[in-house]
Write an enzyme that holds these catalytic residues in place. Structure first.
Site, PDB file in Angstrom:
ATOM      1  N   LEU A  68       0.751  -0.896   0.115  1.00 60.19           N
ATOM      2  CA  LEU A  68       0.157  -0.425   0.356  1.00 60.19           C
ATOM      3  C   LEU A  68       0.890   1.034   0.282  1.00 60.19           C
ATOM      4  O   LEU A  68      -0.101   2.319  -0.103  1.00 60.19           O
ATOM      5  CB  LEU A  68      -0.909  -0.026   0.965  1.00 60.19           C
ATOM      6  CG  LEU A  68      -1.933  -0.889   1.318  1.00 60.19           C
ATOM      7  CD1 LEU A  68      -2.607  -1.472   2.347  1.00 60.19           C
ATOM      8  CD2 LEU A  68      -2.802  -1.317  -0.217  1.00 60.19           C
ATOM      9  N   ASP A  69       2.205   0.841   0.284  1.00 56.89           N
ATOM     10  CA  ASP A  69       2.685   2.345   0.308  1.00 56.89           C
ATOM     11  C   ASP A  69       3.791   3.040  -1.476  1.00 56.89           C
ATOM     12  O   ASP A  69       3.763   1.651  -2.008  1.00 56.89           O
ATOM     13  CB  ASP A  69       4.495   2.182   0.994  1.00 56.89           C
ATOM     14  CG  ASP A  69       3.916   2.302   3.011  1.00 56.89           C
ATOM     15  OD1 ASP A  69       2.578   2.994   2.904  1.00 56.89           O
ATOM     16  OD2 ASP A  69       4.113   1.146   3.602  1.00 56.89           O
ATOM     17  N   ALA A  70       3.968   3.730  -1.274  1.00 63.26           N
ATOM     18  CA  ALA A  70       4.605   4.272  -1.913  1.00 63.26           C
ATOM     19  C   ALA A  70       6.192   4.054  -2.218  1.00 63.26           C
ATOM     20  O   ALA A  70       6.530   3.673  -1.108  1.00 63.26           O
ATOM     21  CB  ALA A  70       4.586   5.908  -2.386  1.00 63.26           C
TER      22      ALA A  70
END
Length: 269
Positions: free
Chosen positions: A59-61
């Site tokens: 879910l993270d960049a």
């Protein structure tokens, strides 16, 4: 009164918004991470949003995924992260700390054990990013037992039912995401959409609203606070500074201090 509640009351009295940086704990290692966090707080950060390093942070960049990788390669995981939080809390007894993580890290320790460790380390609020509102009840008994506030995300495309549920169940603060994975037609449409979300959240008596994602310039901070939002969370911009100074840690601390000071200055109304 919780630390977050106390903070928002104090800032309201001073006619200021909140500036809250995000870091992945133990990035790039335990000791450097502690120095980074101390610098952020001493430079004017009003609170902290922190993440546990995780091996599969989908879910993270990408830039935050890289921070997770550095922390794990330094031999740090949940155990070291809790130890780092406890060290921060010992030095800064009043700073509000919000923890962001995936459910797998909670389940790995057992739900009650996890929240107990949060309380022992001085965590104030927990946002489990991949737990939908309808599933939050599994975590509530332990969160309440250890006085950990539960935070939920209000996405930019939230319908009225979601807005009402986020407002009802979020504690400490409401996390408003400023953009979706799909882009709006133009920036004006995005601004109108966010304004409407803020109005609806307030109408439903949501906790103070903090806006996150892509907050990297003082102008963004100023515009956000002036729109009636309580504060901003800056994530990738902070982590990018850390990444850019991996081989020059002292210069990195200077750059972080300068960034926080100018962003915090922009919160004055």
């Amino acid at each position: 009164m919780s630390r977050f509640n106390q903070l928002f009351h104090q800032l309201s009295m001073k006619n200021e918004g909140a500036f809250i940086p995000f870091v992945t704990l133990c990035d790039p290692n335990f000791d450097r991470s502690f120095d980074i966090i101390c610098t952020l707080i001493e430079s004017g950060a009003d609170a902290l949003k922190v993440g546990f390093p995780f091996s599969d942070p989908l879910l993270d960049a990408p830039i935050i995924q890289a921070a997770n990788k550095r922390a794990l390669e330094a031999g740090c995981s949940s155990k070291e992260s809790f130890a780092l939080l406890a060290k921060v809390r010992s030095k800064f007894p009043d700073i509000p700390i919000g923890l962001l993580l995936c459910a797998n890290l909670v389940y790995a320790q057992g739900i009650e054990c996890f929240y107990q460790r949060c309380a022992e380390a001085g965590v104030d609020a927990v946002l489990i990013v991949d737990v939908p509102l309808f599933a939050y009840r599994e975590f509530t008994p332990s969160a309440e037992k250890y006085s950990i506030q539960q935070v939920f995300i209000c996405p930019p495309n939230a319908d009225e039912k979601t807005i009402q549920q986020v407002a009802k169940y979020s504690q400490g603060y409401t996390y408003l995401i400023s953009r979706a994975d799909v882009t709006s037609a133009n920036n004006q449409d995005k601004a109108k959409s966010l304004d409407n979300l803020v109005e609806r959240l307030k109408a439903n008596h949501a906790p103070p609203i903090l806006q996150g994602v892509d907050i990297s310039q003082p102008e963004q901070v100023r515009e956000t606070i002036q729109s009636g939002i309580t504060g901003v969370i800056s994530d990738s911009a902070i982590v990018k500074i850390i990444e850019q100074h991996l081989t020059q840690p002292e210069q990195g601390l200077i750059a972080l201090a300068e960034f926080v000071k100018k962003m915090k200055k922009a919160t004055a109304l």
